[in-house]
Design a protein around this motif. Structure first.
Motif, PDB file in Angstrom:
ATOM      1  N   GLN A 247      29.313  32.066  37.827  1.00  0.00           N
ATOM      2  CA  GLN A 247      28.252  33.076  37.856  1.00  0.00           C
ATOM      3  C   GLN A 247      28.724  34.438  37.351  1.00  0.00           C
ATOM      4  OE1 GLN A 247      25.832  33.213  41.406  1.00  0.00           O
ATOM      5  NE2 GLN A 247      25.468  35.405  41.205  1.00  0.00           N
ATOM      6  N   ILE A 248      29.836  34.937  37.885  1.00  0.00           N
ATOM      7  CA  ILE A 248      30.304  36.261  37.480  1.00  0.00           C
ATOM      8  C   ILE A 248      30.734  36.248  36.021  1.00  0.00           C
ATOM      9  CG2 ILE A 248      32.063  38.028  37.867  1.00  0.00           C
ATOM     10  CD1 ILE A 248      32.060  37.219  40.822  1.00  0.00           C
ATOM     11  N   ARG A 249      31.468  35.234  35.629  1.00  0.00           N
ATOM     12  CA  ARG A 249      31.996  35.164  34.263  1.00  0.00           C
ATOM     13  C   ARG A 249      30.870  35.138  33.234  1.00  0.00           C
ATOM     14  NH1 ARG A 249      35.814  30.047  34.633  1.00  0.00           N
ATOM     15  NH2 ARG A 249      36.267  30.624  32.455  1.00  0.00           N
ATOM     16  N   ALA A 250      29.869  34.284  33.472  1.00  0.00           N
ATOM     17  CA  ALA A 250      28.776  34.151  32.509  1.00  0.00           C
ATOM     18  C   ALA A 250      27.873  35.380  32.518  1.00  0.00           C
ATOM     19  CB  ALA A 250      27.961  32.896  32.822  1.00  0.00           C
ATOM     20  N   THR A 251      27.600  35.919  33.704  1.00  0.00           N
ATOM     21  CA  THR A 251      26.708  37.071  33.817  1.00  0.00           C
ATOM     22  C   THR A 251      27.292  38.297  33.136  1.00  0.00           C
ATOM     23  OG1 THR A 251      25.769  36.275  35.904  1.00  0.00           O
ATOM     24  CG2 THR A 251      25.536  38.615  35.422  1.00  0.00           C
ATOM     25  N   MET A 252      28.580  38.570  33.369  1.00  0.00           N
ATOM     26  CA  MET A 252      29.184  39.748  32.756  1.00  0.00           C
ATOM     27  C   MET A 252      29.287  39.586  31.240  1.00  0.00           C
ATOM     28  SD  MET A 252      29.239  41.438  35.436  1.00  0.00           S
ATOM     29  CE  MET A 252      29.665  42.931  34.547  1.00  0.00           C
ATOM     30  N   ALA A 253      29.578  38.373  30.785  1.00  0.00           N
ATOM     31  CA  ALA A 253      29.614  38.144  29.338  1.00  0.00           C
ATOM     32  C   ALA A 253      28.240  38.390  28.725  1.00  0.00           C
ATOM     33  CB  ALA A 253      30.089  36.726  29.042  1.00  0.00           C
ATOM     34  N   ASP A 254      27.190  37.980  29.423  1.00  0.00           N
ATOM     35  CA  ASP A 254      25.832  38.182  28.931  1.00  0.00           C
ATOM     36  C   ASP A 254      25.481  39.668  28.867  1.00  0.00           C
ATOM     37  OD1 ASP A 254      23.169  36.920  28.221  1.00  0.00           O
ATOM     38  OD2 ASP A 254      22.570  38.125  29.966  1.00  0.00           O
ATOM     39  N   LEU A 255      26.104  40.457  29.734  1.00  0.00           N
ATOM     40  CA  LEU A 255      25.887  41.908  29.712  1.00  0.00           C
ATOM     41  C   LEU A 255      26.667  42.587  28.587  1.00  0.00           C
ATOM     42  CD1 LEU A 255      25.992  42.917  33.497  1.00  0.00           C
ATOM     43  CD2 LEU A 255      23.989  42.809  32.002  1.00  0.00           C
ATOM     44  N   GLY A 256      27.464  41.796  27.872  1.00  0.00           N
ATOM     45  CA  GLY A 256      28.270  42.366  26.801  1.00  0.00           C
ATOM     46  C   GLY A 256      29.621  42.861  27.253  1.00  0.00           C
ATOM     47  N   CYS A 257      30.006  42.495  28.492  1.00  0.00           N
ATOM     48  CA  CYS A 257      31.280  42.927  29.070  1.00  0.00           C
ATOM     49  C   CYS A 257      32.009  41.717  29.652  1.00  0.00           C
ATOM     50  CB  CYS A 257      31.058  43.977  30.151  1.00  0.00           C
ATOM     51  SG  CYS A 257      30.211  45.454  29.586  1.00  0.00           S
ATOM     52  N   PRO A 258      32.538  40.844  28.817  1.00  0.00           N
ATOM     53  CA  PRO A 258      33.202  39.643  29.325  1.00  0.00           C
ATOM     54  C   PRO A 258      34.463  39.988  30.111  1.00  0.00           C
ATOM     55  CG  PRO A 258      33.667  39.915  27.007  1.00  0.00           C
ATOM     56  CD  PRO A 258      32.629  40.949  27.345  1.00  0.00           C
ATOM     57  N   LEU A 259      34.875  39.057  30.962  1.00  0.00           N
ATOM     58  CA  LEU A 259      36.079  39.267  31.751  1.00  0.00           C
ATOM     59  C   LEU A 259      37.324  39.169  30.870  1.00  0.00           C
ATOM     60  CD1 LEU A 259      34.087  39.025  34.097  1.00  0.00           C
ATOM     61  CD2 LEU A 259      35.732  37.528  35.242  1.00  0.00           C
ATOM     62  N   LEU A 260      38.247  40.058  31.113  1.00  0.00           N
ATOM     63  CA  LEU A 260      39.530  40.000  30.429  1.00  0.00           C
ATOM     64  C   LEU A 260      40.226  38.690  30.765  1.00  0.00           C
ATOM     65  CD1 LEU A 260      41.739  41.508  28.766  1.00  0.00           C
ATOM     66  CD2 LEU A 260      42.629  42.338  30.963  1.00  0.00           C
ATOM     67  N   GLY A 261      40.723  37.999  29.755  1.00  0.00           N
ATOM     68  CA  GLY A 261      41.446  36.747  29.954  1.00  0.00           C
ATOM     69  C   GLY A 261      40.584  35.511  30.032  1.00  0.00           C
ATOM     70  N   ASP A 262      39.275  35.666  29.992  1.00  0.00           N
ATOM     71  CA  ASP A 262      38.377  34.519  30.139  1.00  0.00           C
ATOM     72  C   ASP A 262      38.345  33.712  28.847  1.00  0.00           C
ATOM     73  OD1 ASP A 262      36.337  32.697  30.629  1.00  0.00           O
ATOM     74  OD2 ASP A 262      35.117  34.148  31.727  1.00  0.00           O
TER      75      ASP A 262
END
Length: 318
Positions: A247-262
């Motif tokens: 959830q967090i990984r996909a949601t933040m990527a969708d916001l244009g701010c993917p997780l570092l290292g993902d």
């Protein structure tokens, strides 16, 4: 005590090597310890680990019955002689473990022995708090899961009543779990709540984000708060109002701010530049926020637990 008689085909083997083959669940370090303690004997006398067995020799094995079982997925914990756990909190009903990134919580196609649940069961077995031969059905179990490459707090139940209560509290959203993550880019606005729908692709083991209902899609609600931004990296605290896969990984990527290292949802070139191969995501704090009765766990109401350190926070925002 059990006895094994050496046949023609087993003659000539060392004591320790024969026993390790006959009892594959017995950890090598424990085998050597039992030889030293004279819990393994040959013809009634003390055995030496490098002693060569002869046809007709009789081994006396003063070893717990469970080590004579055939290896199965549910008893592989016995092979972990020195379980490795980072215990945040423990009492007679439950444990809170700080799972390290890279460790799987349950057995999968890549790992059967070195799993968090096996380490927990080995720990409780060696403390003599639990033995599968004492129980008809219950096995110490995890109440929540974390991805292999995500670290943080996982709840383990030591008894069936605790498992029932914690699972219900999770469903009723009476347990507050907070995550820290580092994103590439700063979310706008810096604080907010995101509602979307996540559709899981079982083959790819990945989810897609939709902003409208889709067949098979599950509602996902995420709250976030930016704590600090340095250059292109931002440190966020995240609260899950639903518990969906990635959830967090996909949601933040969708916001244009993917997780570092993902590696699934992130930017490979950025990850390589920073040398990160695991997502910067950590379940760092948990609060038992029980507004309703929690039975034998009422003593935990209002208590909060936090890991001592989050490596990526110290590395980039220390």
């Amino acid at each position: 005590m059990r006895e094994l008689t050496i046949g023609k085909n087993d003659a000539g083997q060392r004591v320790d090597r024969f026993v390790s083959k006959a009892l594959p669940l017995l950890p090598p370090a424990l085998l050597q310890k039992y030889i030293r303690l004279k819990r393994i004997k040959v013809n009634g006398g003390r055995a030496q680990r490098d002693q060569r067995l002869q046809e007709g020799d009789v081994l006396q094995l003063y070893i717990n019955d469970e080590f004579f079982d055939k290896p199965r997925e549910d008893n592989l914990f016995l092979t972990l002689f020195r379980p490795s756990l980072d215990i945040v909190y423990e009492d007679e009903n439950l444990m809170l473990l700080n799972k390290r990134p890279g460790l799987v919580v349950h057995a999968d196609e890549t790992e059967k022995v070195n799993t968090l649940i096996n380490h927990i069961q080995a720990y409780l077995y060696q403390k003599r708090e639990w033995n599968p031969r004492w129980e008809n059905a219950f096995t110490p179990a995890l109440c929540n899961r974390i991805d292999r490459n995500t670290g943080g707090i996982v709840i383990a139940a030591k008894n069936a009543e605790t498992l029932r209560i914690i699972n219900q509290k999770i469903r009723d959203r009476e347990i507050d779990k907070r995550y820290l993550c580092i994103t590439v880019g700063a979310p706008r606005p810096p604080q907010g709540e995101v509602s979307c729908f996540l559709l899981k692709d079982e083959k790819k083991k990945q989810v897609a984000v939709y902003h409208r209902p889709v067949p098979g899609g599950k509602t996902a609600v995420t709250r976030y708060r930016t704590l600090e931004t340095r250059g292109e990296l931002s440190l966020l605290e995240v609260e899950l109002l639903t518990g969906r896969t990635h959830q967090i990984r996909a949601t933040m990527a969708d916001l244009g701010c993917p997780l570092l290292g993902d590696g699934k949802y992130g930017d490979g070139s950025v990850n390589r530049r920073y040398g990160e191969t695991r997502q910067a995501l950590y379940s760092y704090r948990l609060t038992f926020d029980f507004p309703t009765d929690a039975g034998l766990l009422n003593y935990l109401r209002g208590r909060s637990f936090q890991v001592e350190s989050v490596p990526f926070r110290e590395k980039y925002f220390g």
